[in-house]
Scaffold this active site. Structure first.
Site, PDB file in Angstrom:
ATOM      1  N   HIS A  48       6.672  10.425   6.088  1.00 39.15           N
ATOM      2  CA  HIS A  48       5.272  10.504   5.649  1.00 39.15           C
ATOM      3  C   HIS A  48       4.346  10.342   6.858  1.00 39.15           C
ATOM      4  CE1 HIS A  48       6.330   6.123   5.166  1.00 39.15           C
ATOM      5  NE2 HIS A  48       5.367   6.089   6.047  1.00 39.15           N
TER       6      HIS A  48
HETATM    7  C1  T46 Z   1       5.844   3.240   7.932  1.00 44.13           C
HETATM    8  C2  T46 Z   1       7.261   2.824   8.036  1.00 44.13           C
HETATM    9  C3  T46 Z   1       7.648   2.387   9.409  1.00 44.13           C
HETATM   10  C4  T46 Z   1       4.351  -2.063  -0.354  1.00 44.13           C
HETATM   11  O1  T46 Z   1       4.135  -2.365  -1.536  1.00 44.13           O
HETATM   12  N1  T46 Z   1       3.682  -2.699   0.640  1.00 44.13           N
HETATM   13  C5  T46 Z   1       3.878  -2.410   1.964  1.00 44.13           C
HETATM   14  O2  T46 Z   1       3.231  -3.014   2.848  1.00 44.13           O
HETATM   15  C6  T46 Z   1       4.836  -1.393   2.294  1.00 44.13           C
HETATM   16  C7  T46 Z   1       5.092  -1.016   3.755  1.00 44.13           C
HETATM   17  C8  T46 Z   1       5.506  -0.763   1.279  1.00 44.13           C
HETATM   18  N2  T46 Z   1       5.273  -1.098  -0.028  1.00 44.13           N
HETATM   19  C9  T46 Z   1       6.022  -0.417  -1.089  1.00 44.13           C
HETATM   20  C10 T46 Z   1       5.665   1.045  -1.291  1.00 44.13           C
HETATM   21  C11 T46 Z   1       6.955   1.662  -1.792  1.00 44.13           C
HETATM   22  O3  T46 Z   1       7.031   1.530  -3.184  1.00 44.13           O
HETATM   23  O4  T46 Z   1       7.406  -0.446  -0.765  1.00 44.13           O
HETATM   24  C12 T46 Z   1       8.029   0.772  -1.161  1.00 44.13           C
HETATM   25  C13 T46 Z   1       8.717   1.420   0.012  1.00 44.13           C
HETATM   26  O5  T46 Z   1       7.694   1.867   0.937  1.00 44.13           O
HETATM   27  P1  T46 Z   1       7.904   3.147   1.878  1.00 44.13           P
HETATM   28  O6  T46 Z   1       8.737   4.147   1.163  1.00 44.13           O
HETATM   29  O7  T46 Z   1       6.566   3.589   2.352  1.00 44.13           O
HETATM   30  O8  T46 Z   1       8.746   2.484   3.063  1.00 44.13           O
HETATM   31  P2  T46 Z   1       9.159   3.138   4.452  1.00 44.13           P
HETATM   32  O9  T46 Z   1      10.090   2.187   5.098  1.00 44.13           O
HETATM   33  O10 T46 Z   1       9.618   4.535   4.276  1.00 44.13           O
HETATM   34  O11 T46 Z   1       7.793   3.201   5.301  1.00 44.13           O
HETATM   35  C14 T46 Z   1       7.216   2.000   5.772  1.00 44.13           C
HETATM   36  C15 T46 Z   1       5.698   2.098   5.698  1.00 44.13           C
HETATM   37  O12 T46 Z   1       5.308   2.424   4.344  1.00 44.13           O
HETATM   38  C16 T46 Z   1       5.180   3.181   6.602  1.00 44.13           C
HETATM   39  O13 T46 Z   1       3.781   3.047   6.746  1.00 44.13           O
HETATM   40  O14 T46 Z   1       5.294   3.787   8.877  1.00 44.13           O
HETATM   41  O15 T46 Z   1       7.618   1.769   7.107  1.00 44.13           O
END
Ligand code: T46
Length: 132
Positions: A48
């Site tokens: 993303h």
């Molecule tokens: C990035 C990479 C390095 C939350 O509720 N709060 C938070 O602060 C974060 C980071 C995530 N979430 C929830 C949102 C989703 O339902 O946790 C779930 C997994 O999040 P996401 O799929 O976005 O996780 P990553 O590891 O793919 O991405 C994260 C960050 O979202 C992103 O900004 O750069 O880590």
């Protein structure tokens, strides 16, 4: 590409080191800190871009690759040192992969969590860039 490696000041001693992240090292006010851990080696994270969020990623332990795309070029950065931070500005697509066993990715973020700031579809990301 709007990314940069930041040197995190460290205090080195024979009995171990300290990495110190003070506000002058990070080019934004830190509003949120989170970390990825227990990531299986086969997993891919990210996939993303953010409309306005800036972040600094630090491999506190172990290593992983960050694949970055700005619509024109692709760059892969391996993070494997706790005294190096990767600054990723907004509107850069990122994918995290090849996590080593025990890897911990610390993230310093310029804003609290906001799902509306995410672009999670690559075609939509390219369209977003074209409309800037
Ligand atoms: C990035 C990479 C390095 C939350 O509720 N709060 C938070 O602060 C974060 C980071 C995530 N979430 C929830 C949102 C989703 O339902 O946790 C779930 C997994 O999040 P996401 O799929 O976005 O996780 P990553 O590891 O793919 O991405 C994260 C960050 O979202 C992103 O900004 O750069 O880590």
């Amino acid at each position: 590409m709007n990314i940069k490696i930041i040197d995190i000041p460290k205090i080195e001693r024979p009995e171990g080191n300290i990495g110190v992240v003070q506000k002058e090292v990070i080019p934004f006010d830190i509003k949120r800190v989170y970390y990825l851990f227990d990531v299986p080696s086969s997993a891919k994270r990210g996939g993303h871009a953010h409309k306005s969020l800036s972040q600094v990623l630090i491999a506190l332990s172990g290593s992983f690759d960050v694949v970055l795309k700005d619509g024109n070029s692709t760059q892969t950065i391996t993070l494997n040192k706790p005294d190096k931070g990767l600054l990723i500005d907004s509107t850069i697509w990122r994918e995290l992969e090849n996590f080593s066993s025990g890897a911990v990715c610390l993230v310093l973020a310029s804003a609290i969590y906001n799902e509306n700031d995410y672009i999670r579809d690559f075609d939509e990301f390219i369209q977003y860039l074209n409309n800037l």
